[in-house]
Design a protein around this motif. Structure first.
Motif, mmCIF file in Angstrom:
data_model
loop_
_atom_site.group_PDB
_atom_site.id
_atom_site.type_symbol
_atom_site.label_atom_id
_atom_site.label_comp_id
_atom_site.label_asym_id
_atom_site.label_seq_id
_atom_site.Cartn_x
_atom_site.Cartn_y
_atom_site.Cartn_z
ATOM 1 N N VAL A 211 -47.451 -5.103 88.354
ATOM 2 C CA VAL A 211 -47.554 -4.995 90.039
ATOM 3 C C VAL A 211 -46.268 -4.630 90.414
ATOM 4 C CG1 VAL A 211 -47.642 -7.458 90.092
ATOM 5 C CG2 VAL A 211 -48.514 -5.844 92.039
ATOM 6 N N SER A 212 -46.146 -3.858 91.319
ATOM 7 C CA SER A 212 -44.766 -3.288 91.776
ATOM 8 C C SER A 212 -44.481 -4.164 92.876
ATOM 9 C CB SER A 212 -44.954 -1.572 92.121
ATOM 10 O OG SER A 212 -46.165 -1.545 93.062
ATOM 11 N N ASP A 213 -43.173 -4.302 93.351
ATOM 12 C CA ASP A 213 -42.552 -5.025 94.534
ATOM 13 C C ASP A 213 -41.627 -4.199 95.150
ATOM 14 O OD1 ASP A 213 -41.759 -7.069 95.989
ATOM 15 O OD2 ASP A 213 -40.544 -8.308 94.385
ATOM 16 N N HIS A 214 -42.306 -3.618 96.124
ATOM 17 C CA HIS A 214 -41.492 -2.837 97.254
ATOM 18 C C HIS A 214 -41.825 -3.326 98.592
ATOM 19 C CE1 HIS A 214 -41.003 0.771 94.400
ATOM 20 N NE2 HIS A 214 -40.114 0.033 94.059
ATOM 21 N N PHE A 215 -40.735 -3.036 99.396
ATOM 22 C CA PHE A 215 -41.220 -3.250 101.019
ATOM 23 C C PHE A 215 -41.761 -2.136 101.814
ATOM 24 C CE2 PHE A 215 -40.250 -3.948 105.288
ATOM 25 C CZ PHE A 215 -40.159 -5.288 105.527
ATOM 26 N N HIS A 216 -41.576 -0.919 101.116
ATOM 27 C CA HIS A 216 -42.146 0.208 101.685
ATOM 28 C C HIS A 216 -42.716 1.289 100.539
ATOM 29 C CE1 HIS A 216 -38.373 -0.082 104.662
ATOM 30 N NE2 HIS A 216 -39.488 -0.188 105.246
ATOM 31 N N PRO A 217 -43.536 2.030 100.842
ATOM 32 C CA PRO A 217 -44.296 3.032 99.932
ATOM 33 C C PRO A 217 -43.006 3.883 99.892
ATOM 34 C CG PRO A 217 -45.269 3.279 102.025
ATOM 35 C CD PRO A 217 -44.407 2.049 102.113
ATOM 36 N N TRP A 218 -43.210 4.807 98.983
ATOM 37 C CA TRP A 218 -42.117 6.028 98.778
ATOM 38 C C TRP A 218 -42.290 7.005 99.844
ATOM 39 C CZ3 TRP A 218 -38.555 4.954 95.429
ATOM 40 C CH2 TRP A 218 -38.622 3.961 94.399
ATOM 41 N N VAL A 219 -43.715 7.455 100.002
ATOM 42 C CA VAL A 219 -44.026 8.361 101.063
ATOM 43 C C VAL A 219 -45.040 7.828 101.794
ATOM 44 C CG1 VAL A 219 -43.087 10.417 99.981
ATOM 45 C CG2 VAL A 219 -45.502 9.826 99.617
ATOM 46 N N SER A 220 -45.346 8.006 102.986
ATOM 47 C CA SER A 220 -46.323 7.442 103.865
ATOM 48 C C SER A 220 -47.846 7.753 103.557
ATOM 49 C CB SER A 220 -46.227 8.046 105.153
ATOM 50 O OG SER A 220 -46.317 9.572 105.387
ATOM 51 N N GLN A 221 -47.988 9.061 102.744
ATOM 52 C CA GLN A 221 -49.286 9.034 102.224
ATOM 53 C C GLN A 221 -49.845 7.794 101.553
ATOM 54 O OE1 GLN A 221 -51.585 11.444 102.363
ATOM 55 N NE2 GLN A 221 -53.207 10.608 101.056
ATOM 56 N N GLN A 222 -49.121 7.266 100.606
ATOM 57 C CA GLN A 222 -49.472 6.106 99.844
ATOM 58 C C GLN A 222 -50.113 5.076 100.590
ATOM 59 O OE1 GLN A 222 -45.604 5.606 97.615
ATOM 60 N NE2 GLN A 222 -45.991 7.749 96.653
ATOM 61 N N GLY A 223 -49.382 4.769 101.955
ATOM 62 C CA GLY A 223 -49.783 3.904 102.901
ATOM 63 C C GLY A 223 -49.952 2.489 102.735
ATOM 64 N N GLU A 224 -49.462 1.759 101.677
ATOM 65 C CA GLU A 224 -49.406 0.416 101.497
ATOM 66 C C GLU A 224 -48.326 -0.219 101.070
ATOM 67 O OE1 GLU A 224 -52.005 -1.650 102.258
ATOM 68 O OE2 GLU A 224 -53.573 -0.371 102.835
ATOM 69 N N SER A 225 -47.940 -1.561 101.071
ATOM 70 C CA SER A 225 -46.849 -1.967 100.626
ATOM 71 C C SER A 225 -46.690 -3.622 100.790
ATOM 72 C CB SER A 225 -45.454 -1.626 101.134
ATOM 73 O OG SER A 225 -44.246 -1.818 100.253
ATOM 74 N N GLY A 226 -48.063 -4.074 100.368
ATOM 75 C CA GLY A 226 -48.220 -5.633 100.369
ATOM 76 C C GLY A 226 -47.208 -6.382 99.755
ATOM 77 N N PHE A 227 -47.148 -7.877 100.247
ATOM 78 C CA PHE A 227 -46.132 -8.795 99.356
ATOM 79 C C PHE A 227 -46.712 -9.091 98.237
ATOM 80 C CE2 PHE A 227 -44.309 -13.060 99.732
ATOM 81 C CZ PHE A 227 -42.834 -12.770 99.319
ATOM 82 N N VAL A 228 -45.861 -8.944 97.202
ATOM 83 C CA VAL A 228 -46.460 -9.083 95.939
ATOM 84 C C VAL A 228 -46.760 -10.415 95.637
ATOM 85 C CG1 VAL A 228 -44.038 -9.285 94.624
ATOM 86 C CG2 VAL A 228 -46.223 -8.048 93.364
ATOM 87 N N TRP A 229 -45.825 -11.321 95.944
ATOM 88 C CA TRP A 229 -46.262 -12.983 95.354
ATOM 89 C C TRP A 229 -47.722 -13.170 96.105
ATOM 90 C CZ3 TRP A 229 -43.184 -13.436 91.654
ATOM 91 C CH2 TRP A 229 -41.736 -12.672 91.655
#
Length: 322
Positions: A35-53
């Motif tokens: 599972v990836s751990d990012h603060f932002h998506p790469w592009v806005s189309q992806q649309g999510e970036s939940g707190f991985v923990w």
């Protein structure tokens, strides 16, 4: 022999959906999850970036036996390594021996949000090695203090610790980091087959070797290319752009140079023939990897999981790869 995993893409799916996909992937017969751990998506189309923990807490309760790893966390800017030590110890406790921690030097996109200077890669690599030392020190138990060149820890003790210390898998995209990963990591991580895994092995690296392969299973190969171009064009950006662009808007500007033809020629698997997926996995094995996790780009996750359960994973076994 290879373990085939499934990528939980935090950038494309809400956390509750990722928990459901994790349970479904375990039922489908995948060997592990990342599972990836990012603060932002790469592009806005992806649309999510939940707190991985938080997502990992849900995954721990929705799954039974499948190993789960963060791929990858950057414990040097947005997170202090002491915080990563606590978060990962809690996740490892909840997953009861099934957790592994992937770490890397990070991308400006996610790490600059706390307003600190983004150092050059050589410095970030030094910081990463120091961070891993801190994490392991805190995992060892007892009250700990640490004063290094980049980080300080004072009177810290983790009271919630797993019975089994999780491995730390280090991400590398070039020879310098690969050699460093061999020195202080318990395994190796890269995206796509690459020469760096051989550099890591030549430097004495030991442990599992993880790589990610991207697919876009759809009604046709052309639809798969179109979907991947819409949802994940960032994978075709050259060089170090992914590490130095600060916002999704900058990524979208850079991705204007990426065409559908670029995506079609990238190695992304859009075929509906399971043998093409097996061949992609075989190429990763031949390159030196023994853990291959599959990233299905876009919203079509359930159909992908069904396809792999019914056709691809049995074909991997029939091919003698599993």
């Amino acid at each position: 022999m290879v373990d085939v995993g499934y990528t939980l893409s935090s950038e494309e799916h809400p956390p509750s959906d990722l928990v459901e996909y994790a349970a479904r992937a375990e039922d489908a017969g995948f060997d592990f999850l990342t599972v990836s751990d990012h603060f932002h998506p790469w592009v806005s189309q992806q649309g999510e970036s939940g707190f991985v923990w938080a997502t990992l807490g849900g995954v721990s309760q929705a799954t039974d036996e499948i190993p789960v790893g963060v791929g990858v966390n950057c414990p040097i800017k947005r997170y202090h390594p002491a915080v990563v030590a606590q978060a990962s110890a809690t996740a490892a406790s909840m997953l009861d021996g099934r957790f592994f921690l992937g770490v890397g030097t990070g991308e400006l996109l996610n790490e600059h949000v706390v307003g600190e200077h983004w150092p050059e890669h050589e410095v970030r690599l030094e910081m990463l090695e120091e961070a891993v030392e801190i994490i392991r020190t805190l995992w060892s138990g007892g009250q700990q203090s640490y004063r290094g060149e980049h980080f300080t820890v004072e009177n810290a003790r983790l009271f919630t610790l797993p019975e089994e210390t999780p491995p730390i898998v280090v991400s590398a995209f070039g020879p310098t980091t690969a050699r460093a990963a061999a020195d202080f990591g318990d395994g190796f991580w890269a995206v796509g087959p690459a020469d760096t895994v051989q550099t890591w092995a030549d430097a004495g690296g030991e442990g599992p070797r993880y790589t990610q392969l991207s697919t876009c299973y759809a009604d046709s190969e052309q639809e798969g290319v179109e979907t991947a171009h819409e949802w994940w064009p960032n994978s075709e950006l050259p060089g170090e752009l992914a590490a130095v662009l600060p916002t999704t808007a900058h990524f979208e500007q850079a991705c204007q140079t990426v065409s559908q033809e670029d995506v079609a020629e990238s190695g992304l698997v859009t075929s509906r023939d399971p043998e093409d997926h097996v061949d992609s996995i075989r190429q990763a094995v031949d390159a030196g990897y023994d853990h291959v996790h599959i990233h299905q780009v876009g919203p079509e996750q359930e159909r992908f999981l069904e396809f792999y359960e019914e056709e691809v994973l049995p074909a991997v076994e029939d091919a003698g790869l599993a």
